[in-house]
Design an enzyme around this catalytic site. Structure first.
Site, short mmCIF file in Angstrom:
data_model
loop_
_atom_site.label_atom_id
_atom_site.label_comp_id
_atom_site.label_asym_id
_atom_site.label_seq_id
_atom_site.Cartn_x
_atom_site.Cartn_y
_atom_site.Cartn_z
N ARG A 101 0.87 -1.19 0.00
CA ARG A 101 0.00 0.00 0.00
C ARG A 101 0.90 1.23 0.00
O ARG A 101 1.69 1.43 0.93
CB ARG A 101 -0.91 0.01 1.23
CG ARG A 101 -1.60 1.34 1.45
CD ARG A 101 -2.72 1.30 2.44
NE ARG A 101 -3.87 0.60 1.89
CZ ARG A 101 -5.09 0.62 2.42
NH1 ARG A 101 -5.32 1.31 3.53
NH2 ARG A 101 -6.08 -0.04 1.85
N HIS A 128 -7.27 1.01 -6.40
CA HIS A 128 -7.44 0.10 -5.26
C HIS A 128 -8.03 -1.21 -5.79
O HIS A 128 -9.17 -1.57 -5.49
CB HIS A 128 -8.36 0.76 -4.23
CG HIS A 128 -8.33 0.12 -2.87
ND1 HIS A 128 -7.51 -0.94 -2.55
CD2 HIS A 128 -9.03 0.41 -1.74
CE1 HIS A 128 -7.70 -1.26 -1.28
NE2 HIS A 128 -8.63 -0.48 -0.77
N GLN A 131 -9.72 -4.01 -3.56
CA GLN A 131 -11.06 -3.65 -3.10
C GLN A 131 -12.10 -3.98 -4.18
O GLN A 131 -13.20 -4.44 -3.87
CB GLN A 131 -11.11 -2.15 -2.77
CG GLN A 131 -12.46 -1.69 -2.25
CD GLN A 131 -12.77 -2.21 -0.87
OE1 GLN A 131 -11.98 -2.06 0.05
NE2 GLN A 131 -13.92 -2.84 -0.70
N ASP A 224 -17.32 6.85 -1.62
CA ASP A 224 -16.11 6.69 -0.81
C ASP A 224 -15.85 8.04 -0.14
O ASP A 224 -16.46 9.05 -0.50
CB ASP A 224 -14.92 6.27 -1.71
CG ASP A 224 -13.64 5.99 -0.93
OD1 ASP A 224 -13.72 5.72 0.29
OD2 ASP A 224 -12.56 6.06 -1.54
N CYS A 264 -16.27 1.23 0.44
CA CYS A 264 -15.12 0.39 0.81
C CYS A 264 -14.75 0.54 2.28
O CYS A 264 -14.06 -0.31 2.82
CB CYS A 264 -13.93 0.74 -0.08
SG CYS A 264 -13.21 2.37 0.19
N ARG A 292 -13.11 -8.89 1.21
CA ARG A 292 -11.69 -8.59 0.99
C ARG A 292 -10.87 -9.86 1.22
O ARG A 292 -9.95 -10.18 0.46
CB ARG A 292 -11.20 -7.47 1.93
CG ARG A 292 -11.81 -6.11 1.67
CD ARG A 292 -11.36 -5.52 0.34
NE ARG A 292 -9.91 -5.42 0.24
CZ ARG A 292 -9.19 -4.40 0.75
NH1 ARG A 292 -9.78 -3.41 1.36
NH2 ARG A 292 -7.87 -4.37 0.61
N1 NVA Z 1 -10.03 6.53 -1.21
C1 NVA Z 1 -9.65 6.10 0.13
C2 NVA Z 1 -9.79 4.62 0.26
C3 NVA Z 1 -9.47 4.09 1.62
C4 NVA Z 1 -9.57 2.61 1.72
C5 NVA Z 1 -8.25 6.55 0.43
O1 NVA Z 1 -7.37 6.45 -0.44
O2 NVA Z 1 -8.01 7.04 1.55
N1 CP Z 2 -11.18 -0.41 2.39
C1 CP Z 2 -9.91 -0.42 2.83
O1 CP Z 2 -8.95 -0.60 2.08
O2 CP Z 2 -9.80 -0.22 4.17
P1 CP Z 2 -8.45 -0.02 5.01
O3 CP Z 2 -7.91 1.34 4.68
O4 CP Z 2 -8.89 -0.13 6.45
O5 CP Z 2 -7.47 -1.09 4.63
#
Ligand code: NVA
Ligand code: CP
Length: 307
Positions: A101, A128, A131, A224, A264, A292
């Site tokens: 990540r 992502h 997801q 989101d 998500c 997931r």
């Molecule tokens: N769009 C959000 C998704 C979190 C799982 C982010 O990047 O923070």
């Molecule tokens: N949806 C998702 O990726 O959640 P986290 O940021 O908690 O991993």
């Protein structure tokens, strides 16, 4: 040749289906498939915070007979002192796969170019894709077929989730719509890539600035956070800009009567979605979060089988 999963369109429609079918099987029998028995180790690296991704990869790797090695970038050499390419060369001698990540997608591309073990995008600024495998699995569970459904994402069209929705749905033969302010539209090259895949799959891609028009007749309504990780300094401006895209019961009423609501997570109730919608009968967010685990296990089994 080593396969990686950096973007949703790294898979063909047939491969995406194979992984989703496998996820259904693994969900029925959680502990019967053990390609990581040994145990082999999978490195799971985080430059950003996480709950679902951290837990689902750790649990999933253990279910597959392996050991998850969770690495926080803050306590490693990656990022500051060492390149992604060099890190990849070190890790590949010891681990079966690398899950990461991070911020820029370019880091994942560099990591993948430098290694012979599969690299998985566990969220970048641009995409992502893990997801989306979970989301497609959830939609399949509730609606049967993906092909021909209409799915609408509302909010930050330039976000990782919106852009992954475009690509993954286009691969799946879904009619995908993204509604956002014009200044937060998806990247033009991602839209072009999604359009090309939609042409091949029988899906379609449409961008909107009008939220109600985008939701009209939809089978699935998705949103989101308006403030993705890394965008915190823009929070006030974003909250002022995205108000028309809030998913409330009036907006849900424009979709099909039995439309699913998805998110998500983590969610900011009262901002991108009202509590009555996200906690209401059309919401499938807890199935989505559980999936997931099953979708990522299927992805790892498939990637390891391609080696
Ligand atoms: N769009 C959000 C998704 C979190 C799982 C982010 O990047 O923070
Ligand atoms: N949806 C998702 O990726 O959640 P986290 O940021 O908690 O991993």
């Amino acid at each position: 040749m080593t396969r990686h999963f950096l973007r949703d369109d790294d898979l063909t429609q047939a491969e995406q289906n194979t992984i989703l079918d496998l996820a259904v099987e693994l969900k029925k029998d959680r502990f019967g498939t053990r390609p990581l028995a040994g145990p082999q180790t999978v490195a799971v690296i985080f430059d950003k915070s996480s709950t679902r991704t951290r837990v689902s990869f750790a649990v999933g790797i253990a279910d597959l007979g392996g050991i998850p090695l969770i690495i926080s970038t803050a306590n490693s050499q990656l990022g500051g002192k060492e390149t992604a390419g060099d890190t990849a060369r070190v890790l590949e001698r010891q681990v079966a796969a690398i899950v990461w990540r991070t911020y820029a997608q370019s880091g994942l591309v560099e990591m993948a170019a430098g290694t012979t073990v599969p690299v998985v995008n566990a969220l970048s600024d641009e995409f992502h894709p893990c997801q989306l495998l979970a989301d497609l699995l959830t939609i399949r569970e509730h609606r049967g077929e993906l092909q021909g459904l209409t799915v609408t994402f509302l909010g930050d069209g330039a976000s990782n989730m919106a852009q992954s929705y475009l690509l993954a749905c286009a691969v799946a033969g879904i009619h995908v719509r993204v509604a956002s302010p014009a200044s937060y539209a998806p990247d033009a090259s991602v839209v072009a890539d999604a359009e090309a895949r939609a042409t091949a799959s029988g899906g379609s891609v449409e961008l909107f600035t009008d939220a109600a028009a985008a939701v009209a007749g939809a089978d699935v309504v998705v949103t989101d956070t308006w403030v993705s990780m890394g965008k915190e300094a823009e929070k006030a401006e974003r909250i002022a800009t995205f108000g028309d895209y809030r998913v409330d019961s009036a907006l849900m009423a424009q979709a099909k009567p039995d439309a699913l609501f998805m998110h998500c997570l983590p969610a900011d109730r009262g901002y991108e979605v009202t509590a009555d919608v996200i906690d209401g009968p059309q919401s499938v967010i807890w199935d989505e979060a559980e999936n997931r685990l099953h979708a990522q296990k299927a992805l790892m089994v498939w990637l390891l089988s391609q080696q």
